[in-house]
Design a protein around this motif. Structure first.
Motif, short mmCIF file in Angstrom:
data_model
loop_
_atom_site.label_atom_id
_atom_site.label_comp_id
_atom_site.label_asym_id
_atom_site.label_seq_id
_atom_site.Cartn_x
_atom_site.Cartn_y
_atom_site.Cartn_z
N LEU A 294 0.77 -1.15 -0.06
CA LEU A 294 0.08 0.14 -0.03
C LEU A 294 0.82 1.30 0.14
CD1 LEU A 294 -2.74 -1.14 2.65
CD2 LEU A 294 -3.06 -0.43 0.13
N LEU A 301 -5.63 1.83 -2.84
CA LEU A 301 -6.09 0.35 -2.66
C LEU A 301 -6.16 -0.18 -4.07
CD1 LEU A 301 -6.82 -2.16 -1.33
CD2 LEU A 301 -9.40 -1.38 -0.89
N THR A 304 -2.90 -0.75 -5.69
CA THR A 304 -2.28 -1.76 -5.16
C THR A 304 -2.71 -3.21 -5.33
OG1 THR A 304 -1.79 -0.31 -2.87
CG2 THR A 304 -1.61 -2.68 -2.74
#
Length: 312
Positions: A294, A301, A304
Motif C-alpha cells: 500500500l 487500494l 495496489t
C-alpha cells in the motif's frame, strides 16, 4: 466602539445579496407552519443551483488541496460564527471517516473554542486575530487555508488569507455574495450566490447550507483523490465505535469476498486497518507485506490490488 480604521472594508448592506429582503417571505410572520416550511424548502432548492455554478472552482480547489496534502501540508478552514462552526464540523468528521491524523484537517473559529457554542462579541472584526491564529499553527507553503465568510467581508478571515498568501500557502475563499473583498484576496474563489435569506441577513440558512455543500465537496473530493475510497466504499474508515466496526467488516466482506467471521478475523489481525485487511485477503500476503505494498502505491487500494493482480 470600533473605529473606522479597524474596518477597512465598510459594510454596504444594500450591495450584499445575503442582506437583501426576500420578496417571497415579506409576509412570513402571517403564514401557518406548513406555509413557512414550504417556503423555506422552495428557497433551499435554489442552493444546489447556486453551488452548481461554482463546480469548476470547487474542482480546482480539490486538486490543489490534494496536491498539497500529498506534500505533507494541511487543510485549514478558518471563519467566524456559523462559517467557522461549519469548518470545524467538516474538519472533525475527517478522522473517523477517512482515518486522517487530527492535524491534517483543522478548523479555526474567531474567538477560539468558546465561540463554537456561544458567540464571542467582536472576535470576527479583528484582521490581526486571523493572522494570530494562523501564526500559531506555524503555517507553511504546503498548507491550504480556506477562508469561510458568507459576507465575503469578515475582517478575521481577510486577515487570515492575507497572512497565508504572504507565506505562499494556497488560499481558497468561500462566500455567498458576489464582488466581495475576499474575491481578490485568494487564489481560488468559490461564491455560490444563493440570494436573500427567508429571514433577512440570517446566513445560517441558505448561505450556511451552501457552505456545507462546498465543504463536503472539498474534503470528500480531496480524500477520494488521496485514495481514501475504493469505488464508493470508505476503505480508510477508522473503526472507533461499534457502528464503524460493523461498517469496516461489511466493506471487507464486500471487496474481499469473505464472510463476516473471516472479515472480523482479518480486521483483528490487521489492527482494524480496513485496506490492509482487504489486501491480505485478496493478495494472500501478511499484514506487514500488505502495508508495504500500500505504501508503495501511495495508499491507493485499487492501484495496489492491480499491481498484485488481485483486482477482479
Amino acid at each position: 466602539m470600533s473605529s473606522a480604521s479597524e474596518h477597512p472594508h465598510e459594510l454596504n448592506l444594500n450591495a450584499m445579496e445575503t442582506e437583501g429582503s426576500n420578496p417571497a417571505s415579506t409576509s412570513i410572520d402571517s403564514m401557518n407552519p406548513l406555509e413557512i416550511v414550504q417556503l423555506m424548502n422552495s428557497e433551499d432548492a435554489k442552493v444546489t443551483l447556486a453551488v452548481q455554478q461554482e463546480l469548476p472552482a470547487i474542482a480546482q480547489a480539490v486538486e490543489g488541496i490534494a496536491d498539497r496534502l500529498r506534500a505533507g501540508g494541511r487543510l485549514i478552514y478558518i471563519g467566524a460564527g456559523t462559517s467557522g462552526r461549519l469548518g470545524i464540523l467538516d474538519a472533525s468528521e475527517c478522522p473517523p471517516t477517512f482515518s486522517t491524523p487530527p492535524e491534517m484537517v483543522i478548523g479555526l473559529i474567531a474567538g477560539g473554542p468558546p465561540a463554537i457554542l456561544k458567540a464571542v462579541e467582536g472576535a470576527e472584526d479583528s484582521e490581526e486575530g486571523g493572522r494570530k491564529d494562523l501564526r500559531a499553527l506555524t503555517l507553511s507553503v504546503n498548507d491550504v487555508v480556506v477562508g469561510l465568510a458568507a459576507s465575503g467581508r469578515t475582517p478575521y478571515v481577510l486577515g487570515a488569507v492575507a497572512y497565508a498568501r504572504e507565506l505562499g500557502a494556497l488560499t481558497v475563499g468561500v462566500a455567498c455574495n458576489s464582488h466581495t473583498p475576499l474575491h481578490p484576496a485568494v487564489d481560488i474563489m468559490i461564491a455560490p450566490v444563493v440570494g436573500p435569506e427567508v429571514v433577512s441577513g440570517s446566513t445560517r440558512l441558505k448561505s450556511g447550507t451552501a457552505q456545507k455543500m462546498v465543504l463536503n465537496m472539498l474534503s470528500t473530493g480531496t480524500m477520494i483523490l488521496l485514495g481514501k475510497t475504493y469505488g464508493n466504499q470508505m476503505v480508510d474508515v477508522h473503526a472507533s465505535n461499534y457502528k464503524l466496526q460493523r461498517r469496516a467488516s461489511k466493506i471487507v466482506q464486500g471487496i474481499a469476498g469473505v464472510d463476516q467471521a473471516r472479515a472480523d478475523a482479518l480486521l483483528e489481525q490487521c489492527d482494524g486497518e480496513t485496506k490492509t485487511a482487504i489486501v491480505v485477503a485478496r493478495a494472500h500476503v501478511s499484514p506487514q507485506e500488505a502495508r508495504q505494498h500500500l505504501a508503495a502505491h501511495k495508499q491507493i487500494l485499487r492501484a495496489t490490488l492491480t499491481a498484485l493482480h488481485a483486482d477482479e
